[in-house]
Structure formats: C-alpha cells, structure tokens
Design a protein around this motif. Structure first.
Motif, PDB file in Angstrom:
ATOM      1  N   ILE A 175       0.828  -1.088   0.086  1.00 50.02           N
ATOM      2  CA  ILE A 175       0.084  -0.038  -0.097  1.00 50.02           C
ATOM      3  C   ILE A 175       0.795   1.250   0.004  1.00 50.02           C
ATOM      4  N   TYR A 176       0.707   2.165  -0.845  1.00 55.07           N
ATOM      5  CA  TYR A 176       1.533   3.449  -1.135  1.00 55.07           C
ATOM      6  C   TYR A 176       0.958   4.454  -0.400  1.00 55.07           C
ATOM      7  N   VAL A 177       1.500   4.874   0.654  1.00 54.07           N
ATOM      8  CA  VAL A 177       1.026   6.193   1.357  1.00 54.07           C
ATOM      9  C   VAL A 177       1.899   7.352   1.490  1.00 54.07           C
ATOM     10  N   CYS A 178       1.231   8.585   1.291  1.00 52.27           N
ATOM     11  CA  CYS A 178       1.819   9.836   1.178  1.00 52.27           C
ATOM     12  C   CYS A 178       1.558  10.823   2.601  1.00 52.27           C
ATOM     13  N   VAL A 179       2.362  10.986   3.051  1.00 48.50           N
ATOM     14  CA  VAL A 179       2.170  11.830   4.141  1.00 48.50           C
ATOM     15  C   VAL A 179       2.737  13.408   3.759  1.00 48.50           C
ATOM     16  N   LYS A 180       1.669  14.133   3.353  1.00 50.21           N
ATOM     17  CA  LYS A 180       2.057  15.376   2.984  1.00 50.21           C
ATOM     18  C   LYS A 180       2.397  16.240   3.971  1.00 50.21           C
ATOM     19  N   SER A 181       1.952  16.088   5.173  1.00 49.63           N
ATOM     20  CA  SER A 181       2.299  16.985   6.386  1.00 49.63           C
ATOM     21  C   SER A 181       2.109  15.906   7.607  1.00 49.63           C
ATOM     22  N   PHE A 182       3.027  16.412   8.658  1.00 42.96           N
ATOM     23  CA  PHE A 182       2.633  15.844   9.879  1.00 42.96           C
ATOM     24  C   PHE A 182       2.262  16.774  11.082  1.00 42.96           C
ATOM     25  N   HIS A 183       2.298  18.199  10.572  1.00 41.64           N
ATOM     26  CA  HIS A 183       1.596  19.230  11.323  1.00 41.64           C
ATOM     27  C   HIS A 183       0.997  20.336  10.504  1.00 41.64           C
ATOM     28  N   PRO A 184      -0.448  20.011  10.242  1.00 36.71           N
ATOM     29  CA  PRO A 184      -1.231  18.872  11.024  1.00 36.71           C
ATOM     30  C   PRO A 184      -0.999  17.583  10.038  1.00 36.71           C
ATOM     31  N   LEU A 185      -1.171  16.708  10.523  1.00 35.67           N
ATOM     32  CA  LEU A 185      -1.256  15.199   9.893  1.00 35.67           C
ATOM     33  C   LEU A 185      -2.238  15.410   8.739  1.00 35.67           C
ATOM     34  N   THR A 186      -1.512  15.033   7.539  1.00 37.93           N
ATOM     35  CA  THR A 186      -2.364  14.805   6.224  1.00 37.93           C
ATOM     36  C   THR A 186      -2.068  13.736   5.533  1.00 37.93           C
ATOM     37  N   VAL A 187      -2.668  12.868   5.423  1.00 39.93           N
ATOM     38  CA  VAL A 187      -2.332  11.424   4.751  1.00 39.93           C
ATOM     39  C   VAL A 187      -3.018  11.269   3.433  1.00 39.93           C
ATOM     40  N   TYR A 188      -2.674  10.619   2.528  1.00 45.02           N
ATOM     41  CA  TYR A 188      -3.157  10.319   1.330  1.00 45.02           C
ATOM     42  C   TYR A 188      -2.851   8.940   0.864  1.00 45.02           C
ATOM     43  N   ILE A 189      -3.592   7.975   0.474  1.00 46.72           N
ATOM     44  CA  ILE A 189      -3.246   6.345   0.235  1.00 46.72           C
ATOM     45  C   ILE A 189      -3.707   6.316  -1.284  1.00 46.72           C
ATOM     46  N   HIS A 190      -2.739   5.898  -2.129  1.00 49.08           N
ATOM     47  CA  HIS A 190      -3.065   5.740  -3.522  1.00 49.08           C
ATOM     48  C   HIS A 190      -3.996   4.315  -3.629  1.00 49.08           C
ATOM     49  N   GLN A 191      -4.943   4.678  -4.622  1.00 49.61           N
ATOM     50  CA  GLN A 191      -5.798   3.492  -5.041  1.00 49.61           C
ATOM     51  C   GLN A 191      -4.919   2.515  -5.416  1.00 49.61           C
ATOM     52  N   GLU A 192      -4.009   2.524  -6.284  1.00 49.72           N
ATOM     53  CA  GLU A 192      -3.295   1.147  -6.797  1.00 49.72           C
ATOM     54  C   GLU A 192      -2.357   1.061  -6.157  1.00 49.72           C
ATOM     55  N   GLY A 193      -1.979  -0.126  -5.897  1.00 46.58           N
ATOM     56  CA  GLY A 193      -1.082  -0.658  -5.197  1.00 46.58           C
ATOM     57  C   GLY A 193      -0.397  -1.947  -5.786  1.00 46.58           C
ATOM     58  N   LEU A 194       0.493  -2.834  -5.241  1.00 50.93           N
ATOM     59  CA  LEU A 194       0.808  -3.941  -5.670  1.00 50.93           C
ATOM     60  C   LEU A 194       0.397  -5.060  -4.763  1.00 50.93           C
ATOM     61  N   VAL A 195      -0.102  -6.290  -5.428  1.00 50.91           N
ATOM     62  CA  VAL A 195      -0.294  -7.695  -4.687  1.00 50.91           C
ATOM     63  C   VAL A 195       1.047  -8.438  -5.085  1.00 50.91           C
ATOM     64  N   ARG A 196       1.731  -8.913  -4.061  1.00 50.36           N
ATOM     65  CA  ARG A 196       3.174  -9.608  -4.165  1.00 50.36           C
ATOM     66  C   ARG A 196       3.079 -10.866  -3.816  1.00 50.36           C
ATOM     67  N   PHE A 197       3.167 -11.917  -4.789  1.00 50.20           N
ATOM     68  CA  PHE A 197       2.868 -13.328  -4.243  1.00 50.20           C
ATOM     69  C   PHE A 197       4.157 -14.005  -4.229  1.00 50.20           C
ATOM     70  N   ALA A 198       4.090 -15.151  -3.182  1.00 46.15           N
ATOM     71  CA  ALA A 198       4.936 -16.046  -3.298  1.00 46.15           C
ATOM     72  C   ALA A 198       4.939 -17.065  -4.486  1.00 46.15           C
ATOM     73  N   THR A 199       6.060 -17.661  -5.144  1.00 42.76           N
ATOM     74  CA  THR A 199       6.062 -18.383  -6.393  1.00 42.76           C
ATOM     75  C   THR A 199       5.897 -19.980  -6.131  1.00 42.76           C
ATOM     76  N   GLU A 200       5.726 -20.279  -4.897  1.00 37.09           N
ATOM     77  CA  GLU A 200       5.581 -21.817  -4.784  1.00 37.09           C
ATOM     78  C   GLU A 200       4.193 -21.638  -3.688  1.00 37.09           C
ATOM     79  N   LYS A 201       3.671 -22.978  -3.692  1.00 40.70           N
ATOM     80  CA  LYS A 201       2.480 -23.154  -2.770  1.00 40.70           C
ATOM     81  C   LYS A 201       2.861 -23.147  -1.468  1.00 40.70           C
ATOM     82  N   TYR A 202       2.019 -22.403  -0.579  1.00 38.56           N
ATOM     83  CA  TYR A 202       2.048 -22.427   0.780  1.00 38.56           C
ATOM     84  C   TYR A 202       2.037 -23.678   1.363  1.00 38.56           C
ATOM     85  N   ASP A 203       3.113 -24.050   2.261  1.00 45.29           N
ATOM     86  CA  ASP A 203       3.202 -25.223   3.059  1.00 45.29           C
ATOM     87  C   ASP A 203       3.861 -25.232   4.256  1.00 45.29           C
ATOM     88  N   LEU A 204       3.390 -25.270   5.384  1.00 46.59           N
ATOM     89  CA  LEU A 204       3.716 -25.028   6.817  1.00 46.59           C
ATOM     90  C   LEU A 204       4.765 -26.185   7.039  1.00 46.59           C
TER      91      LEU A 204
END
Length: 480
Positions: A175-204
């Motif tokens: 999730i990409y987050v831009c903090v434009k200011s900390f005083h006052p706190l001003t936060v933007y989140i980008h609608q587009e982001g990335l989904v990052r996969f493991a490349t082999e099947k999950y196995d405990l």
C-alpha cells in the motif's frame, strides 16, 4: 518565459522519477551549470542531513520528512506499537503480532514461547527478521527454539500461519501512502498498489522454502517458478490492486470494511510518530505499507518501508509505479511554488549587477554572496527544522489522481490534528467509522441470506476506495 522546474536526484536515481519528471518538462539539476540552491525538488533514497532541512528555501521540497525511523525500522516500530498498546489498549492496536526485540527481550520471548508450546493443540510458528535489513534479507521461520540462531539485532514475532491464499499461493499487499504533512497530519493513500505473491504453494511443512513463505519480489523473481504459469496467479509474482479488487468482488467479499481496516492500520501507525516528527512544511514522504490478509479477512501490518522500491520488474510495476510518481508530483502542486524561485533569482541578478558595479576596477572579489534567507523565514531554535511559511496555503483536495485523502476525514479529526495531536479523538472517530461499516456489512449479509437473491451489492463508499465524488463516510458522520 519562466524557467523550467528543476529536480535533483541523489546518486542518479531512481530512474523512474527522472523519466516521469523529464516527460513533464522538468530539467535535471547539473551542479556545473546551476548554483547550489537552484532546484525545486531533491529526491534521495536515504535520509537527508539535519542541515539540509534547516537550509531549505521557500521553493524547495525534499522527499523525506525528518525522523520517521520510528515506523520504518522494525525494532523502532515494535517499540512504538508496544507503547501505543499500553496507552490505548491492545484491542485498538491489534493489527501487528507482538514483537520481541532480541537479544534484549529474550527472556520475555522465552516466556511466551513456553506458554504457546503445544501439548496437544496446533504448533506455534515464529518469524525472525533483522531489524535494519530490507528486501527479505536475513528472514527465516522456525518452530523449535533450537533453530533460533542470529548474529545481529532481530525481532521475533508469532508467524501468521493462516494467510488468505489465492490458488494455494501466499501474498501480501503493498500500500502506497503519502504523508503530505505531519503538522497537521495529512495522509493520502494511493488506490493502486501491488499484490506480491510467493511463487511456490504455501506449505507449513517446509518452513525453509522462502519461495513459499516470503512475498518479497527481490527473492521470488530469482525462484524457479517465477516465469511459469501458476493457475489463477499467472506468470511472475505481482498483480495490480485493481485486479485484486476484482478477485475480492468475485468472492463476494465486503471490500469497504477491509479497506477501512487497512486505512486504520495506516493512520494508527502514523500516530505513533506524528507528535515527535519535527514540522517541515516543505517535505513529503512516500511510505510503502506491507499488509497481510488472513483467512478471516483481517489485515495485519508486516512492516513500513522507507523509500519503497521504484524499479520496474514487470508490467504490474509499470502500470502502478509510473502513475504513482505522476500523482505524487501533482500532490506537490508546483505551479505556484516555482514563481518564488524565479523571482528570487531575478532579484538576486539585479543585486549582483549592482554589487559588481560598485567594485573597484581590479577587485579580487569575483563571487557574489550566496542567497540570504528572506526576512519572513525564521530559523527555529534547537534542532527543529526551518519553519518555511512562504509556501501558499492551498485547500487540501479530497483526491489528487489516484491519491485519496484518508486523514483528516471529517471535522472532528481535522480539529484533532491541529496543534497538539488529540489521539483519543482520532481513535474514537476511526472506531465509530469502522463500526458503521461493520454494521452495514452485517445488515447486508442478513438481508442477502433472507432474500436468497443474487443482487448487486449496494454501493457503499469506503474512505479509501471511493469514487471521485466526496466519500459517503462524511455523510455517515454528519448524521450523528
């Protein structure tokens, strides 16, 4: 004709920032042709020195706020979340597994390990991470204490062993987050982001198989199955967030509640450091929040990245990151700021001409003094950065490109962000908003079960992923 905007890159990177700014008509800073102060944006992957914050001129911007390591370094994040849990309760700050910082917390960890050691129940798994490394380096999983071997400061956390899987593959969200200011706190989140996969099947049963448990691209792009077709996941190891939202819709998942909980994670994490970050209006920050979703659709914070990678490894990167940087530049709103730089140089040129006109014929003083800070800029005392009041005060937009303002989101949070941050008010408003979304979701599901009809889901905007109109969130809160 006004001079072009000028950008300055540390060590010639990242390439994507150069590409986007050049396409927009900016010029790259050349130290042989320009003076030290003749630039609008200075971008670097590492932190700036304190002096660089103090010496900022009104038209200049830096891509980092000072002192944000409190969430971007793993041990600092662990300490800050522990402090916030103690102050505001574990129910509110329950989005990250409790972390033990070793070697200092070894006794505490050992107590927790013994408590969770199974007699008949399911086994407990743990994950160990070096506190100051990135890209998955040095991370390993273990079940037995004898496998915990480390030679540097690390954090150990309970491993989230029931992640949501797609076609059997583990993934996390960048999730990409831009903090434009900390005083006052001003936060933007980008609608587009990335989904990052493991490349082999999950196995405990194979905890040492990094390609099954770690989602870092730098690791998985070297794996044997990176380029092969992986059922629904496909080739490579990334989706865009748009594709993931489509997947959630196909699974009849209430996205509004999920995204709001992710937004809560972002806001609550930033609140851990916001009061201690010095005010510096000429800065902004792009963070990369890594979030894991479990089988119950609960999001968990994995870590917060300082200077998230902007390399283009695959088509998903190109689709997401290029637009991301373009929107970030738009958030800076340079159309008004550049006029300050141009006027300053014109004024300085006139002063320079008068200066040299008054010199003796054979004067040995060829250099004109450097810029003096304008009278309206006051150097703050101590180690506080320069308070630059010359930037125009602009109305904060709800949306800029794909960046959506997620904080402040109503009058109460706007007031709470002014002066000294009122964290109690902010957390109350977040809980109120999340409760309304959860209630709406419960009602929707009840009605759907009763009617047993296949109807389109009611359009209920979330704070994060709403359309370009003002979010329905504000309407909900006005009804109170």
């Amino acid at each position: 004709m006004a001079a072009s905007l000028v950008f300055r890159l540390h060590d010639k990177g990242p390439k994507l920032v150069r590409e986007v700014l050049l396409e927009r008509g900016w010029e790259e800073y050349d130290e042989e042709e320009r003076e030290d102060e003749d630039w609008n944006l200075y971008w670097r992957g590492s932190a700036f020195r304190n002096a660089q914050y103090h010496n900022l001129l009104p038209w200049q911007r830096l891509n980092h706020h000072p002192k944000t390591a409190g969430i971007t370094r793993k041990d600092c994040l662990a300490r800050n979340l522990r402090r916030m849990r103690a102050t505001f309760g574990s129910a509110l700050y329950d989005f990250s597994p409790v972390a033990f910082i070793l070697p200092n917390d070894y006794t505490r960890f050992l107590s927790e390990y013994d408590k969770l050691r199974p007699s008949r129940g399911p086994p407990a798994y743990w994950i160990c991470k070096p506190v100051d490394l990135s890209r998955g380096r040095g991370i390993f999983l273990f079940e037995d204490l004898k496998d915990l071997v480390y030679d540097c400061p690390v954090i150990v956390q309970r491993y989230i062993s029931d992640p949501l899987l797609i076609s059997g593959y583990k993934f996390d969200l960048r999730i990409y987050v831009c903090v434009k200011s900390f005083h006052p706190l001003t936060v933007y989140i980008h609608q587009e982001g990335l989904v990052r996969f493991a490349t082999e099947k999950y196995d405990l049963a194979s905890l040492r198989n990094f390609y099954a448990h770690l989602t870092n691209t730098s690791i998985n792009k070297l794996g044997p199955f990176y380029r092969t077709e992986k059922e629904r996941v496909g080739r490579g190891c990334k989706w865009t967030m748009s594709k993931f939202r489509h997947f959630l819709h196909s699974q009849d998942v209430n996205q509004n509640l999920l995204w709001q909980r992710i937004n809560n994670i972002v806001t609550l994490s930033l609140l851990t450091i916001a009061p201690s970050v010095p005010s510096c209006p000429n800065c902004l920050e792009l963070f990369g929040f890594d979030v894991l979703v479990d089988v119950r659709f609960k999001p968990w914070l994995l870590e917060v990245n300082y200077s998230p990678a902007l390399t283009l490894d695959c088509p998903a990167d190109v689709a997401v990151k290029k637009r991301l940087i373009g929107d970030l530049v738009d958030l800076m709103n340079y159309t008004l700021v550049d006029g300050l730089r141009e006027k300053a140089y014109q004024r300085r040129g006139c002063e320079k001409s008068r200066f040299h006109a008054n010199l003796p014929a054979n004067s040995s003083i060829p250099v004109f003094p450097k810029f003096k800070k304008p009278k309206f800029l006051k150097q703050s005392s101590g180690t506080q950065p320069l308070q630059t009041q010359a930037l125009p005060v602009l109305k904060t937009n709800h949306r800029v490109g794909d960046f959506i303002r997620t904080f402040p989101f109503n009058t109460a949070t706007l007031r709470a962000a002014q002066q000294e941050l009122d964290i109690k008010v902010i957390t109350r408003e977040l809980q109120k908003l999340t409760g309304r979304l959860a209630k709406a979701d419960k009602k929707r599901r009840t009605e759907k079960e009763e009617e047993k009809k296949d109807e389109d889901e009611e359009d209920f905007d979330s704070l994060l992923w709403g359309p370009k109109d003002p979010p329905l969130i504000s309407q909900c809160l006005k009804r109170q």
